[in-house]
Design a protein around this motif. Structure first.
Motif, PDB file in Angstrom:
ATOM      1  N   ILE A  52       0.843  -1.202   0.000  1.00  0.00           N
ATOM      2  CA  ILE A  52       0.000   0.000   0.000  1.00  0.00           C
ATOM      3  C   ILE A  52       0.875   1.247   0.000  1.00  0.00           C
ATOM      4  O   ILE A  52       0.684   2.159  -0.811  1.00  0.00           O
ATOM      5  N   PHE A  53       1.835   1.296   0.905  1.00  0.00           N
ATOM      6  CA  PHE A  53       2.708   2.465   1.006  1.00  0.00           C
ATOM      7  C   PHE A  53       3.459   2.712  -0.299  1.00  0.00           C
ATOM      8  O   PHE A  53       3.499   3.826  -0.808  1.00  0.00           O
ATOM      9  N   MET A  54       4.038   1.660  -0.846  1.00  0.00           N
ATOM     10  CA  MET A  54       4.854   1.819  -2.048  1.00  0.00           C
ATOM     11  C   MET A  54       3.994   2.140  -3.264  1.00  0.00           C
ATOM     12  O   MET A  54       4.401   2.938  -4.113  1.00  0.00           O
ATOM     13  N   THR A  55       2.823   1.539  -3.353  1.00  0.00           N
ATOM     14  CA  THR A  55       1.945   1.828  -4.482  1.00  0.00           C
ATOM     15  C   THR A  55       1.431   3.259  -4.408  1.00  0.00           C
ATOM     16  O   THR A  55       1.425   3.970  -5.415  1.00  0.00           O
ATOM     17  N   LEU A  56       1.012   3.685  -3.228  1.00  0.00           N
ATOM     18  CA  LEU A  56       0.535   5.062  -3.083  1.00  0.00           C
ATOM     19  C   LEU A  56       1.653   6.058  -3.365  1.00  0.00           C
ATOM     20  O   LEU A  56       1.423   7.099  -3.961  1.00  0.00           O
ATOM     21  N   HIS A  57       2.858   5.718  -2.932  1.00  0.00           N
ATOM     22  CA  HIS A  57       4.002   6.594  -3.210  1.00  0.00           C
ATOM     23  C   HIS A  57       4.302   6.635  -4.712  1.00  0.00           C
ATOM     24  O   HIS A  57       4.627   7.686  -5.254  1.00  0.00           O
ATOM     25  N   PHE A  66      -9.215   5.021 -10.549  1.00  0.00           N
ATOM     26  CA  PHE A  66      -9.336   3.889  -9.637  1.00  0.00           C
ATOM     27  C   PHE A  66      -8.465   2.711 -10.053  1.00  0.00           C
ATOM     28  O   PHE A  66      -8.329   1.749  -9.320  1.00  0.00           O
ATOM     29  N   MET A  67      -7.869   2.770 -11.213  1.00  0.00           N
ATOM     30  CA  MET A  67      -7.072   1.654 -11.710  1.00  0.00           C
ATOM     31  C   MET A  67      -5.921   1.281 -10.776  1.00  0.00           C
ATOM     32  O   MET A  67      -5.730   0.095 -10.506  1.00  0.00           O
ATOM     33  N   PRO A  68      -5.137   2.230 -10.259  1.00  0.00           N
ATOM     34  CA  PRO A  68      -4.073   1.838  -9.322  1.00  0.00           C
ATOM     35  C   PRO A  68      -4.614   1.182  -8.055  1.00  0.00           C
ATOM     36  O   PRO A  68      -4.002   0.252  -7.527  1.00  0.00           O
ATOM     37  N   MET A  69      -5.757   1.627  -7.591  1.00  0.00           N
ATOM     38  CA  MET A  69      -6.343   1.023  -6.394  1.00  0.00           C
ATOM     39  C   MET A  69      -6.815  -0.402  -6.676  1.00  0.00           C
ATOM     40  O   MET A  69      -6.650  -1.293  -5.853  1.00  0.00           O
ATOM     41  N   THR A 131       6.979  -2.948  -7.173  1.00  0.00           N
ATOM     42  CA  THR A 131       6.993  -1.506  -7.437  1.00  0.00           C
ATOM     43  C   THR A 131       8.070  -1.165  -8.473  1.00  0.00           C
ATOM     44  O   THR A 131       7.826  -0.349  -9.371  1.00  0.00           O
ATOM     45  N   ALA A 132       9.239  -1.770  -8.364  1.00  0.00           N
ATOM     46  CA  ALA A 132      10.303  -1.517  -9.348  1.00  0.00           C
ATOM     47  C   ALA A 132       9.856  -1.980 -10.737  1.00  0.00           C
ATOM     48  O   ALA A 132      10.113  -1.304 -11.737  1.00  0.00           O
ATOM     49  N   LEU A 133       9.176  -3.111 -10.809  1.00  0.00           N
ATOM     50  CA  LEU A 133       8.685  -3.616 -12.082  1.00  0.00           C
ATOM     51  C   LEU A 133       7.649  -2.658 -12.679  1.00  0.00           C
ATOM     52  O   LEU A 133       7.706  -2.339 -13.868  1.00  0.00           O
ATOM     53  N   ILE A 134       6.739  -2.185 -11.856  1.00  0.00           N
ATOM     54  CA  ILE A 134       5.705  -1.262 -12.327  1.00  0.00           C
ATOM     55  C   ILE A 134       6.337   0.048 -12.793  1.00  0.00           C
ATOM     56  O   ILE A 134       5.986   0.581 -13.847  1.00  0.00           O
ATOM     57  N   GLY A 136       9.383   0.434 -13.871  1.00  0.00           N
ATOM     58  CA  GLY A 136      10.131   0.142 -15.086  1.00  0.00           C
ATOM     59  C   GLY A 136       9.222   0.062 -16.300  1.00  0.00           C
ATOM     60  O   GLY A 136       9.549   0.585 -17.373  1.00  0.00           O
ATOM     61  N   ILE A 137       8.082  -0.582 -16.152  1.00  0.00           N
ATOM     62  CA  ILE A 137       7.123  -0.651 -17.255  1.00  0.00           C
ATOM     63  C   ILE A 137       6.585   0.725 -17.584  1.00  0.00           C
ATOM     64  O   ILE A 137       6.449   1.098 -18.752  1.00  0.00           O
ATOM     65  N   ALA A 138       6.293   1.510 -16.551  1.00  0.00           N
ATOM     66  CA  ALA A 138       5.777   2.872 -16.769  1.00  0.00           C
ATOM     67  C   ALA A 138       6.809   3.743 -17.483  1.00  0.00           C
ATOM     68  O   ALA A 138       6.451   4.602 -18.297  1.00  0.00           O
ATOM     69  N   ALA A 139       8.086   3.536 -17.180  1.00  0.00           N
ATOM     70  CA  ALA A 139       9.126   4.329 -17.826  1.00  0.00           C
ATOM     71  C   ALA A 139       9.263   3.970 -19.304  1.00  0.00           C
ATOM     72  O   ALA A 139       9.606   4.823 -20.126  1.00  0.00           O
ATOM     73  N   LEU A 140       8.999   2.731 -19.642  1.00  0.00           N
ATOM     74  CA  LEU A 140       9.066   2.301 -21.034  1.00  0.00           C
ATOM     75  C   LEU A 140       7.885   2.793 -21.853  1.00  0.00           C
ATOM     76  O   LEU A 140       8.006   2.975 -23.061  1.00  0.00           O
ATOM     77  N   VAL A 141       6.784   2.971 -21.189  1.00  0.00           N
ATOM     78  CA  VAL A 141       5.553   3.392 -21.895  1.00  0.00           C
ATOM     79  C   VAL A 141       5.466   4.857 -21.955  1.00  0.00           C
ATOM     80  O   VAL A 141       5.845   5.768 -22.198  1.00  0.00           O
TER      81      VAL A 141
END
Length: 141
Positions: A52-57, A66-69, A131-134, A136-141
């Motif tokens: 929760i902490f890392m995703t919210l951060h 609402f997609m991240p939640m 979180t690192a994977l997410i 990393g994917i976000a940085a590629l997109v």
């Protein structure tokens, strides 16, 4: 579920083992099972809080969809079967240890320590990896 309470004989005579663990060893197995169950429960709490902490951060500053939640709920729900599997693996390990009462006292502590280390490594490491994977994917997109 306490697998180590039912003993089976290698010879198969009435389900009575040739050499059952003593009452003390049986109590040690019960205590070890409780320790593993507690580690699984606390590990799940730690995993959930970190996730929760890392995703919210990670999503702070992004749009308020609402997609991240929903993804967070899926990540937390998806980990529960893994923790259940870890606990079942411990039950199988305890049953295997109980099969040889002569060496149970020396093999139980390292097996217990190894199981708890795996639980805590997953509980603490997986949120960071996800979180690192997410990111990393976000940085590629």
């Amino acid at each position: 579920m306490s697998v180590h309470r039912t003993w089976s004989s290698p010879s198969g005579r009435n389900g009575t083992p040739d050499m059952a663990p003593s009452r003390e060893m049986s109590q040690r197995l019960d205590v070890a099972h409780k320790q593993i169950s507690d580690a699984v429960a606390y590990g799940l709490l730690v995993y959930t809080a970190l996730q929760i902490f890392m995703t919210l951060h990670a999503i702070s500053g992004n749009d308020n969809s609402f997609m991240p939640m929903i993804a967070l709920v899926v990540l937390v729900a998806a980990i529960i079967p893994l923790y259940r599997r870890l606990e079942r693996n411990w039950d199988a390990t305890a049953a295997a240890l109980a099969a040889d009462p002569a060496t149970l006292a020396e093999r139980l502590p390292p097996a217990l320590r190894r199981a708890r280390t795996v639980i805590w490594a997953i509980s603490i490491g997986l949120p960071f990896a996800v979180t690192a994977l997410i990111k990393g994917i976000a940085a590629l997109v």
